[in-house]
Design an enzyme around this catalytic site. Structure first.
Site, PDB file in Angstrom:
ATOM      1  N   GLY A 105      38.864  32.912  26.599  1.00 22.22           N
ATOM      2  CA  GLY A 105      38.105  33.989  27.242  1.00 22.22           C
ATOM      3  C   GLY A 105      37.367  34.844  26.220  1.00 22.22           C
ATOM      4  O   GLY A 105      37.488  34.632  25.004  1.00 22.22           O
ATOM      5  N   GLY A 148      37.065  31.336  31.540  1.00 15.88           N
ATOM      6  CA  GLY A 148      36.824  31.109  30.105  1.00 15.88           C
ATOM      7  C   GLY A 148      35.772  30.032  29.894  1.00 15.88           C
ATOM      8  O   GLY A 148      35.262  29.435  30.837  1.00 15.88           O
ATOM      9  N   TYR A 196      43.657  43.426  40.981  1.00 14.17           N
ATOM     10  CA  TYR A 196      43.647  43.509  39.517  1.00 14.17           C
ATOM     11  C   TYR A 196      44.503  44.693  39.047  1.00 14.17           C
ATOM     12  O   TYR A 196      45.397  44.530  38.214  1.00 14.17           O
ATOM     13  CB  TYR A 196      42.203  43.655  39.048  1.00 14.17           C
ATOM     14  N   TYR A 227      61.802  43.874  30.836  1.00 12.03           N
ATOM     15  CA  TYR A 227      62.338  42.929  29.832  1.00 12.03           C
ATOM     16  C   TYR A 227      62.669  43.666  28.534  1.00 12.03           C
ATOM     17  O   TYR A 227      63.625  43.319  27.845  1.00 12.03           O
ATOM     18  CB  TYR A 227      61.332  41.793  29.565  1.00 12.03           C
ATOM     19  N   THR A 277      35.218  46.953  27.270  1.00  9.68           N
ATOM     20  CA  THR A 277      34.856  46.322  25.998  1.00  9.68           C
ATOM     21  C   THR A 277      33.697  45.351  26.221  1.00  9.68           C
ATOM     22  O   THR A 277      33.626  44.703  27.264  1.00  9.68           O
ATOM     23  CB  THR A 277      36.090  45.599  25.436  1.00  9.68           C
ATOM     24  N   ARG A 330      29.904  42.260  35.099  1.00 15.31           N
ATOM     25  CA  ARG A 330      30.204  43.544  34.479  1.00 15.31           C
ATOM     26  C   ARG A 330      28.889  44.212  34.057  1.00 15.31           C
ATOM     27  O   ARG A 330      27.886  43.533  33.831  1.00 15.31           O
ATOM     28  CB  ARG A 330      31.144  43.352  33.288  1.00 15.31           C
TER      29      ARG A 330
HETATM   30  P1  NAD Z   1      37.859  36.610  30.355  1.00 16.15           P
HETATM   31  O1  NAD Z   1      37.786  36.232  31.795  1.00 16.15           O
HETATM   32  O2  NAD Z   1      36.715  36.256  29.474  1.00 16.15           O
HETATM   33  O3  NAD Z   1      39.192  36.018  29.686  1.00 16.15           O
HETATM   34  C1  NAD Z   1      40.349  35.712  30.425  1.00 16.15           C
HETATM   35  C2  NAD Z   1      40.779  34.295  30.111  1.00 16.15           C
HETATM   36  O4  NAD Z   1      41.987  34.005  30.834  1.00 16.15           O
HETATM   37  C3  NAD Z   1      39.750  33.232  30.551  1.00 16.15           C
HETATM   38  O5  NAD Z   1      39.512  32.322  29.503  1.00 16.15           O
HETATM   39  C4  NAD Z   1      40.419  32.548  31.736  1.00 16.15           C
HETATM   40  O6  NAD Z   1      39.999  31.209  31.916  1.00 16.15           O
HETATM   41  C5  NAD Z   1      41.886  32.698  31.370  1.00 16.15           C
HETATM   42  N1  NAD Z   1      42.799  32.595  32.524  1.00 16.15           N
HETATM   43  C6  NAD Z   1      42.742  33.323  33.673  1.00 16.15           C
HETATM   44  N2  NAD Z   1      43.734  32.942  34.502  1.00 16.15           N
HETATM   45  C7  NAD Z   1      44.445  31.979  33.853  1.00 16.15           C
HETATM   46  C8  NAD Z   1      45.586  31.197  34.195  1.00 16.15           C
HETATM   47  N3  NAD Z   1      46.193  31.322  35.377  1.00 16.15           N
HETATM   48  N4  NAD Z   1      46.039  30.297  33.287  1.00 16.15           N
HETATM   49  C9  NAD Z   1      45.439  30.154  32.085  1.00 16.15           C
HETATM   50  N5  NAD Z   1      44.346  30.867  31.713  1.00 16.15           N
HETATM   51  C10 NAD Z   1      43.852  31.761  32.593  1.00 16.15           C
HETATM   52  O7  NAD Z   1      38.117  38.206  30.352  1.00 16.15           O
HETATM   53  P2  NAD Z   1      38.231  39.244  29.142  1.00 16.15           P
HETATM   54  O8  NAD Z   1      37.350  40.365  29.440  1.00 16.15           O
HETATM   55  O9  NAD Z   1      38.146  38.573  27.851  1.00 16.15           O
HETATM   56  O10 NAD Z   1      39.716  39.768  29.375  1.00 16.15           O
HETATM   57  C11 NAD Z   1      40.815  39.291  28.616  1.00 16.15           C
HETATM   58  C12 NAD Z   1      42.036  40.131  28.935  1.00 16.15           C
HETATM   59  O11 NAD Z   1      41.786  41.499  28.569  1.00 16.15           O
HETATM   60  C13 NAD Z   1      42.387  40.131  30.418  1.00 16.15           C
HETATM   61  O12 NAD Z   1      43.792  40.128  30.563  1.00 16.15           O
HETATM   62  C14 NAD Z   1      41.808  41.429  30.908  1.00 16.15           C
HETATM   63  O13 NAD Z   1      42.507  41.915  32.027  1.00 16.15           O
HETATM   64  C15 NAD Z   1      41.977  42.340  29.698  1.00 16.15           C
HETATM   65  N6  NAD Z   1      40.994  43.435  29.714  1.00 16.15           N
HETATM   66  C16 NAD Z   1      39.693  43.229  29.351  1.00 16.15           C
HETATM   67  C17 NAD Z   1      38.807  44.298  29.385  1.00 16.15           C
HETATM   68  C18 NAD Z   1      37.360  44.170  28.960  1.00 16.15           C
HETATM   69  O14 NAD Z   1      36.648  45.175  28.962  1.00 16.15           O
HETATM   70  N7  NAD Z   1      36.873  43.006  28.583  1.00 16.15           N
HETATM   71  C19 NAD Z   1      39.234  45.562  29.799  1.00 16.15           C
HETATM   72  C20 NAD Z   1      40.555  45.712  30.182  1.00 16.15           C
HETATM   73  C21 NAD Z   1      41.429  44.648  30.124  1.00 16.15           C
END
Ligand code: NAD
Length: 325
Positions: A20, A46, A160, A174, A190, A201
């Site tokens: 991701g 991803g 979410y 845990y 981010t 987004r």
């Molecule tokens: P993203 O969607 O690019 O990355 C998430 C990744 O998780 C993807 O590659 C997706 O394929 C993988 N994924 C989802 N469900 C899955 C599953 N069941 N099994 C295996 N892989 C799975 O999003 P991101 O923005 O890079 O976010 C990454 C993490 O950071 C997330 O947990 C998100 O909640 C958290 N987050 C991101 C932001 C932001 O601003 N980007 C803000 C707050 C939290």
């Protein structure tokens, strides 16, 4: 405050969601330190391109698998102990909330249990990527970690927000009941290279529209605010937390708060675009304002974001320009 790296050469780290946007930058930073990284990703949001540069790197293994079903049994890369497990898998954009509601709830609940159980058996440090959405539409501004939030438990965003709140509660259970070494990072908005132009987004949407000279679609009046963080600053914060013994939650982001209207106008100017700003319907329960209180990250981790929004946005615009060309 100086935190010495706990994880580097010779350590093995599992990163869920490693293909991701944010997690792939975390993977790069870990490999840069000499860690061996196993990424587990089902590619629901991803992309192969995010980790394509790591193909053939002996420190990197990618497993295509849905974590909500547990870790695959008998995979050779999963034999042997992990020193740290970083649970970063989850769809994260507002369009995903509508398109993938059950998948989000499953990976936040079942996926979290699977990785916590593995962390207990490996005696690994466990880091959960949580979110500022845990605060919902906050009534306190800026948001310190002690604020419990204002979340609609049955709204469209709840899949979410509540999945992450559940994952936080499970992680803390845990920590308390099993003595697990845990960390929770609450990530604020981010942006940066590797975001998908069409992921819904605000920043990738505005940049794509600006580069195509199309109207930028700001939701509502555009008065709602977010504090935006360039991915490089966030990754530094996440690794500082991983290296510490802080259980969290710890906010990570910046204090660069701006309204969505200001953000749109800034992107038009930085992209040298002819686009105009237009206004469309606003989604339900969209937070009115959001900015982290970073006191804890500063005092406990020595975290300080350094990248100016104009600089970060310029870098992101150039990345998208290359992609959309
Ligand atoms: P993203 O969607 O690019 O990355 C998430 C990744 O998780 C993807 O590659 C997706 O394929 C993988 N994924 C989802 N469900 C899955 C599953 N069941 N099994 C295996 N892989 C799975 O999003 P991101 O923005 O890079 O976010 C990454 C993490 O950071 C997330 O947990 C998100 O909640 C958290 N987050 C991101 C932001 C932001 O601003 N980007 C803000 C707050 C939290």
């Amino acid at each position: 405050m100086l935190i010495a790296p706990r994880f580097g050469d010779g350590h093995r780290i599992l990163v869920s969601g490693g293909a991701g946007f944010v997690p792939s930058h975390v993977v790069d930073a870990l490999i840069g330190r000499g860690c061996a990284v196993v990424a587990v990703d089902n590619f629901v949001t991803g992309a192969d391109e995010n980790v394509a540069h790591l193909a053939g790197n002996p420190l990197f293994t990618l497993i295509k698998h849905d974590l909500s079903d547990g870790l695959p049994a008998h995979h050779p890369a999963l034999a042997g102990r992990f020193d740290a497990i970083m649970h970063m898998a989850s769809p994260a954009s507002p369009t995903d909330f509508a398109a993938l509601p059950i998948e989000i709830l499953r990976v936040g609940s079942l996926g979290t249990f699977h990785l916590l159980d593995r962390a207990v058996s490996d005696q690994a440090r466990f880091l959960l990527a949580s979110t500022s959405e845990a605060y919902g539409d906050p009534l306190v501004h800026p948001q310190p970690e002690t604020y419990w939030g204002n979340v609609n438990p049955v709204g469209v965003r709840s899949v979410y927000d509540e999945a992450k709140r559940f994952a936080e509660a499970t992680t803390m259970a845990y920590h308390r009941a099993r003595g697990l070494d845990t960390a929770i990072v609450r990530i604020f908005n981010t942006y940066g290279p590797r975001m998908k132009p069409d992921d819904g987004r605000a920043i990738p949407t505005f940049i794509s529209q600006a580069l195509r000279d199309q109207p930028l679609t700001v939701h509502g009046t555009g008065a709602q605010t977010r504090a935006i963080c360039y991915v490089e600053d966030l990754v530094r914060g996440i690794l500082l937390l991983l290296d510490s013994t802080e259980p969290g939650p710890v906010n990570c982001g910046t204090e660069h708060e701006l309204s969505m209207r200001e953000l749109a106008e800034k992107i038009v100017a930085l992209a040298g675009s002819r686009s105009e700003v237009s206004f469309t319907e606003r989604g339900a329960d969209d937070p009115e304002m959001r900015r982290p209180d970073l006191t804890l990250a500063r005092t406990r981790l020595g975290y300080q974001p350094t990248i100016d929004p104009d600089d970060g946005l310029r870098r992101t615009i150039e990345h998208f320009r290359g992609q959309l060309a």
